[in-house]
Design an enzyme around this catalytic site. Structure first.
Site, PDB file in Angstrom:
ATOM      1  N   GLY A   1      43.699  48.258  37.934  1.00 22.79           N
ATOM      2  CA  GLY A   1      44.862  49.288  36.901  1.00 22.79           C
ATOM      3  C   GLY A   1      44.757  50.993  36.755  1.00 22.79           C
TER       4      GLY A   1
ATOM      5  N   PRO B   1      38.988  46.884  40.677  1.00 24.10           N
ATOM      6  CA  PRO B   1      40.461  48.066  40.762  1.00 24.10           C
ATOM      7  C   PRO B   1      40.420  47.977  42.425  1.00 24.10           C
ATOM      8  CG  PRO B   1      37.127  48.855  41.320  1.00 24.10           C
ATOM      9  CD  PRO B   1      37.925  47.300  40.762  1.00 24.10           C
ATOM     10  N   GLY B   2      41.943  47.867  42.751  1.00 25.63           N
ATOM     11  CA  GLY B   2      41.897  48.433  43.760  1.00 25.63           C
ATOM     12  C   GLY B   2      42.265  50.046  44.725  1.00 25.63           C
ATOM     13  N   ARG B   3      43.586  50.403  43.907  1.00 23.98           N
ATOM     14  CA  ARG B   3      44.105  51.825  43.985  1.00 23.98           C
ATOM     15  C   ARG B   3      43.456  53.239  44.104  1.00 23.98           C
ATOM     16  NH1 ARG B   3      50.261  52.555  43.194  1.00 23.98           N
ATOM     17  NH2 ARG B   3      49.733  50.963  42.087  1.00 23.98           N
TER      18      ARG B   3
ATOM     19  N   ARG C   1      56.289  51.652  49.460  1.00 21.99           N
ATOM     20  CA  ARG C   1      55.925  52.390  48.376  1.00 21.99           C
ATOM     21  C   ARG C   1      57.316  52.740  47.700  1.00 21.99           C
ATOM     22  NH1 ARG C   1      53.250  54.370  45.631  1.00 21.99           N
ATOM     23  NH2 ARG C   1      52.959  53.327  43.539  1.00 21.99           N
TER      24      ARG C   1
ATOM     25  N   CYS D   1      67.619  50.898  58.957  1.00 23.36           N
ATOM     26  CA  CYS D   1      68.659  50.848  59.096  1.00 23.36           C
ATOM     27  C   CYS D   1      69.589  50.795  57.618  1.00 23.36           C
ATOM     28  CB  CYS D   1      70.445  49.988  59.642  1.00 23.36           C
ATOM     29  SG  CYS D   1      69.594  51.159  61.023  1.00 23.36           S
TER      30      CYS D   1
HETATM   31  N1  LLP Z   1      43.188  42.936  39.913  1.00 18.81           N
HETATM   32  C1  LLP Z   1      44.657  41.577  39.633  1.00 18.81           C
HETATM   33  C2  LLP Z   1      45.040  40.874  39.259  1.00 18.81           C
HETATM   34  C3  LLP Z   1      46.179  43.059  40.111  1.00 18.81           C
HETATM   35  O1  LLP Z   1      46.991  41.455  40.596  1.00 18.81           O
HETATM   36  C4  LLP Z   1      45.660  44.043  40.834  1.00 18.81           C
HETATM   37  C5  LLP Z   1      46.958  44.650  41.555  1.00 18.81           C
HETATM   38  C6  LLP Z   1      44.512  44.948  40.897  1.00 18.81           C
HETATM   39  C7  LLP Z   1      43.410  44.355  40.534  1.00 18.81           C
HETATM   40  C8  LLP Z   1      44.249  45.636  41.673  1.00 18.81           C
HETATM   41  O2  LLP Z   1      44.958  47.270  40.728  1.00 18.81           O
HETATM   42  P1  LLP Z   1      45.546  48.623  40.991  1.00 18.81           P
HETATM   43  O3  LLP Z   1      43.860  49.131  39.915  1.00 18.81           O
HETATM   44  O4  LLP Z   1      44.781  48.391  42.336  1.00 18.81           O
HETATM   45  O5  LLP Z   1      46.045  49.258  40.137  1.00 18.81           O
HETATM   46  N2  LLP Z   1      52.059  47.327  45.529  1.00 18.81           N
HETATM   47  C9  LLP Z   1      52.079  47.715  43.958  1.00 18.81           C
HETATM   48  C10 LLP Z   1      50.829  47.586  43.039  1.00 18.81           C
HETATM   49  C11 LLP Z   1      50.674  46.355  42.375  1.00 18.81           C
HETATM   50  C12 LLP Z   1      49.736  45.790  41.978  1.00 18.81           C
HETATM   51  C13 LLP Z   1      48.947  44.340  42.318  1.00 18.81           C
HETATM   52  N3  LLP Z   1      48.063  43.975  41.320  1.00 18.81           N
HETATM   53  C14 LLP Z   1      52.324  49.657  44.795  1.00 18.81           C
HETATM   54  O6  LLP Z   1      52.418  49.691  45.602  1.00 18.81           O
HETATM   55  O7  LLP Z   1      52.059  50.305  43.250  1.00 18.81           O
END
Ligand code: LLP
Length: 423
Positions: free
Chosen positions: A240, A277-279, A315, A347
């Protein structure tokens, strides 16, 4: 923004490779990822948590390209997955099952059997029904299933409506009010093994306050649950942490401040901290390179029409956000600044990559880089309007390699078949 993408002699580079050279070789649009940026972001997290027992489970959904996963696996990353498909991907890239946690509100029987069979680290359980089914599967398999309950703390993380997950009305987790009851229930199930507790309150969170409130609630629950005899070995705090998307954005909280907060709250409890973490890892490690097709003027409105579209980068259409856009070749500083909508060929009026965006007026054929698109970029891409699936490139120092080919039209059409009676 990461220094892994910067201008050298007026030409935007990914590490030591000119983006223009990649565009000449592979065509546009394409995503370009920097190994150094991925590695740097990963290491920034592990460094800031180094004094605590922690495990980083990279959230595979952010960018699940095999080359990206392999890079992170090589650094020791585990995986946060939300589907059987993601487990297949993570395993194929060498991410160990014993460092994998499985989240998501709708895990099917088939998915749970597969994950249990691979001995994953933990199932993050999001409902009572799921608990019952997992126990049934574990009984049939003769193997205990490790579980954590995902707690919904009912906290508004102040992020975009569509990526907020920690409020009572969101579909995720089990209300913190029901936590003790659900843990007692889980403990009564013979083939479940309680391992920890879990949360994830949303994505692109820019303030520490929501994390702090949620972590304090979780810490209180850990104490209570342990007092009731549950072995809570780990706290999974989800992902997050947000990133800056525009140069003008306020800088988000730093990873050091985030980690200090988390450690302060959980270190006294002597539990392992799991991070998802992802983003933060993939976001600024990628750019989307696109070529300008036309410049169109329509009265007072101006459009830069590029060859990337909402099917390549969803996005902006999904979350009404715009990313920083940079010319790949820096124009003469005297070039006129224009304010335009940067749009793709799809389109739909929603196919707008940036609205009212000010940039040096480009010419047809110019290359633009849409910055910070390494997370939730290519993973959300598709072939809408029968556009070729966008390709992906990984850079490492002075080398680059195509890590996903642009799908050919034949390959796209071959995904379909005629009905029996049509052939
Ligand atoms: N853990 C869980 C259970 C999650 O559902 C998510 C993201 C993460 C970790 C990783 O979150 P991050 O660190 O990346 O914030 N498509 C959207 C974001 C969707 C996030 C979904 N869950 C965007 O482009 O902003």
């Amino acid at each position: 923004m990461t220094p892994c993408f910067r201008y050298r002699s007026n030409s935007l580079h990914a590490e030591d490779v000119a983006l223009k050279a990649i565009a000449d070789a592979v065509g546009t649009p394409f995503y370009c990822y920097s190994t150094a940026a991925l590695t740097g972001n990963y290491s920034a997290i592990t460094r800031s948590f180094s004094s605590s027992d922690h495990l980083l489970c990279y959230s595979v959904k952010a960018n699940s390209n095999q080359a990206v996963l392999k890079t992170l696996a090589g650094l020791g990353a585990g995986a946060d997955i939300v589907s059987q498909g993601e487990l297949h991907r993570a395993l194929a890239a060498g991410m160990p099952a014993e460092r994998t946690v499985f989240s998501g509100v709708g895990k099917t029987r088939e998915e749970m059997i597969f994950a249990l069979g691979h001995n994953i680290l933990c199932f993050n359980i999001e409902s009572k029904c799921e608990l019952v089914l997992l126990n049934e599967i574990a009984v049939a398999a003769g193997r205990r299933a490790p579980v954590a309950i995902r707690i919904n703390p009912d906290i508004d993380a102040g992020t975009h409506e569509k990526i907020s997950t920690g409020r009572a009305r969101d579909k995720f987790g089990i209300s913190w009010r029901d936590a003790q009851e659900i843990y007692a229930y889980a403990a009564s199930m013979p083939m479940l093994e309680i391992k920890g507790i879990d949360m994830h309150i949303g994505s692109q969170i820019l303030e520490l306050e929501p994390f702090e409130t949620a972590c304090r609630l979780m810490a209180k629950l850990v104490v209570k649950l342990r007092g009731q005899g549950h072995a809570i070995e780990h706290v999974d705090i989800g992902g997050g942490l947000g990133i800056a998307y525009r140069d003008s954005d306020r800088e988000p909280e730093t990873i050091e401040d985030y980690s200090a907060l988390v450690r302060r709250i959980f270190e006294p409890l002597k539990c392992r901290i799991i991070l998802e973490p992802g983003r933060f890892i993939a976001g600024n490690a990628g750019v989307l390179v696109t070529r300008v097709i036309y410049i169109k003027h329509s009265g007072v409105f101006h459009f830069v029409i590029v060859d990337a579209a909402m099917n390549d980068l969803a996005r902006p259409a999904l979350y009404d956000v715009s990313h920083e856009i940079r010319p790949v070749i820096e124009p003469d500083p005297r070039r006129r600044i224009m304010t335009a909508d940067v749009v793709g060929p799809v389109c739909e009026s929603g196919d707008c990559l940036a609205k009212n965006y000010s940039l040096p007026e480009p010419k047809s054929g110019d290359l633009l880089a849409i910055m910070c698109t390494g997370a939730y970029g290519a993973v959300l891409s598709g072939t809408y309007n029968t556009r070729r699936l966008v390709s992906e490139v990984l850079v490492h120092q002075d080398r680059f390699s195509v890590v996903r080919e642009r799908l050919s039209y034949e390959a796209i059409i071959d995904l379909d078949a005629l009905a029996d009676w049509q052939s």
